[in-house]
Write a protein that holds these residues in place. Structure first.
Motif, PDB file in Angstrom:
ATOM      1  N   LEU A  24       0.810  -1.291   0.026  1.00 14.34           N
ATOM      2  CA  LEU A  24       0.064   0.004  -0.055  1.00 14.34           C
ATOM      3  C   LEU A  24       0.886   1.477  -0.033  1.00 14.34           C
ATOM      4  O   LEU A  24       0.398   2.346  -0.712  1.00 14.34           O
ATOM      5  CB  LEU A  24      -0.998  -0.082   1.002  1.00 14.34           C
ATOM      6  CG  LEU A  24      -2.337  -0.461   1.018  1.00 14.34           C
ATOM      7  CD1 LEU A  24      -2.847  -0.597   2.567  1.00 14.34           C
ATOM      8  CD2 LEU A  24      -3.087   0.195   0.077  1.00 14.34           C
ATOM      9  N   ALA A  25       2.016   1.250   0.886  1.00 11.48           N
ATOM     10  CA  ALA A  25       2.751   2.419   0.839  1.00 11.48           C
ATOM     11  C   ALA A  25       3.569   2.722  -0.601  1.00 11.48           C
ATOM     12  O   ALA A  25       3.211   4.022  -0.993  1.00 11.48           O
ATOM     13  CB  ALA A  25       4.057   2.168   1.934  1.00 11.48           C
ATOM     14  N   ALA A  26       3.655   1.694  -1.038  1.00  6.98           N
ATOM     15  CA  ALA A  26       4.540   2.025  -2.611  1.00  6.98           C
ATOM     16  C   ALA A  26       3.537   2.400  -3.593  1.00  6.98           C
ATOM     17  O   ALA A  26       3.606   3.370  -4.337  1.00  6.98           O
ATOM     18  CB  ALA A  26       5.217   0.585  -2.876  1.00  6.98           C
ATOM     19  N   PHE A  27       2.404   1.863  -3.457  1.00 12.95           N
ATOM     20  CA  PHE A  27       1.299   2.143  -4.395  1.00 12.95           C
ATOM     21  C   PHE A  27       0.651   3.662  -4.086  1.00 12.95           C
ATOM     22  O   PHE A  27       0.637   4.389  -5.086  1.00 12.95           O
ATOM     23  CB  PHE A  27       0.061   1.324  -4.023  1.00 12.95           C
ATOM     24  CG  PHE A  27      -1.331   1.790  -4.701  1.00 12.95           C
ATOM     25  CD1 PHE A  27      -1.306   1.295  -6.249  1.00 12.95           C
ATOM     26  CD2 PHE A  27      -2.328   2.400  -3.942  1.00 12.95           C
ATOM     27  CE1 PHE A  27      -2.651   1.582  -6.868  1.00 12.95           C
ATOM     28  CE2 PHE A  27      -3.504   2.464  -4.823  1.00 12.95           C
ATOM     29  CZ  PHE A  27      -3.764   2.310  -5.963  1.00 12.95           C
ATOM     30  N   LEU A  28       0.628   4.065  -2.945  1.00  5.76           N
ATOM     31  CA  LEU A  28       0.224   5.349  -2.710  1.00  5.76           C
ATOM     32  C   LEU A  28       0.937   6.408  -2.918  1.00  5.76           C
ATOM     33  O   LEU A  28       0.913   7.487  -3.378  1.00  5.76           O
ATOM     34  CB  LEU A  28      -0.225   5.386  -1.061  1.00  5.76           C
ATOM     35  CG  LEU A  28      -1.399   4.626  -0.783  1.00  5.76           C
ATOM     36  CD1 LEU A  28      -1.628   4.496   0.685  1.00  5.76           C
ATOM     37  CD2 LEU A  28      -2.931   5.331  -1.458  1.00  5.76           C
ATOM     38  N   GLN A  29       2.318   6.152  -2.486  1.00  2.00           N
ATOM     39  CA  GLN A  29       3.668   7.119  -2.897  1.00  2.00           C
ATOM     40  C   GLN A  29       3.663   7.109  -4.430  1.00  2.00           C
ATOM     41  O   GLN A  29       3.712   8.442  -4.787  1.00  2.00           O
ATOM     42  CB  GLN A  29       4.730   6.606  -2.288  1.00  2.00           C
ATOM     43  CG  GLN A  29       4.744   6.846  -0.740  1.00  2.00           C
ATOM     44  CD  GLN A  29       5.920   5.897  -0.255  1.00  2.00           C
ATOM     45  OE1 GLN A  29       6.652   5.228  -0.865  1.00  2.00           O
ATOM     46  NE2 GLN A  29       6.432   6.211   1.033  1.00  2.00           N
ATOM     47  N   ALA A  30       3.614   6.018  -5.042  1.00  3.87           N
ATOM     48  CA  ALA A  30       3.615   6.140  -6.689  1.00  3.87           C
ATOM     49  C   ALA A  30       2.425   7.098  -7.154  1.00  3.87           C
ATOM     50  O   ALA A  30       2.681   7.719  -8.450  1.00  3.87           O
ATOM     51  CB  ALA A  30       3.447   5.054  -7.120  1.00  3.87           C
TER      52      ALA A  30
END
Length: 183
Positions: free
Chosen positions: A35-41
């Motif tokens: 989720l963190a990678a997805f939201l940051q991207a």
């Protein structure tokens, strides 16, 4: 427990989902990493999340990287959710989840970049099987940001019963990663 038929009533699906969820190991760290990678991207900064009930993926660790918000259930004049800062959640609601007190500062939904939705189950079309109160269904019809269902992979099914007012999410996050859905 055997998967219910698609046309089984929602209470039957909820019973099935609760039983399956009770057998899942806690892999919240894996869900949150994806989720963190997805939201940051996607440039998300302000994220409406949920304080996990027992057995749900816990997304609270994301507060270290994002401005998390949470909800308070209100029942008058009609049932609805209000948004508040994550850290304001100091009470336990009638549903057993942490929530902010009634007088906590409110945040407008229009300022939110993404919404993480808990659910008992989701299907491959983004249909969410919630707990039966319809709170998110009333909150999010006009929301144009990212909507992400968060659930264990074992609770993703081919199809759930749906009604016209049922919310659909655009993405699904599980311990296997985040994937787009095509309603």
């Amino acid at each position: 427990m055997t998967l219910p038929p698609h046309d089984a009533p929602k209470p039957t699906w909820r019973a099935w989902a609760r039983e399956v969820r009770a057998r899942q190991p806690d892999r919240s760290a894996e869900v949150c990493a994806s989720l963190a990678a997805f939201l940051q991207a996607r440039g998300a900064r302000r994220v409406l999340a949920y304080h996990a009930l027992p057995g749900e993926p816990d997304v609270g660790i994301l507060a270290a990287e994002f401005e998390l918000l949470t909800t308070r259930a209100r029942f008058r004049p009609t049932p609805h959710l209000t948004l508040h800062p994550w850290d304001a959640a100091m009470e336990v609601s009638r549903f057993g989840v942490r929530q902010p007190p009634a007088d906590a500062p409110r945040v407008a939904l229009e300022t939110v970049d993404a919404v993480l939705l808990p659910g008992l189950a989701f299907d491959r079309f983004g249909v969410r099987l919630g707990y039966g109160g319809g709170f998110y269904d009333r909150l999010l019809p006009a929301f144009s940001g990212l909507t992400v269902g968060v659930v264990w992979e074992a609770l993703v099914v081919d199809a759930l019963p749906t009604e016209p007012h049922d919310l659909r999410v655009g993405f699904l996050a599980t311990e296997g990663g985040v994937r787009p859905l095509h309603p």
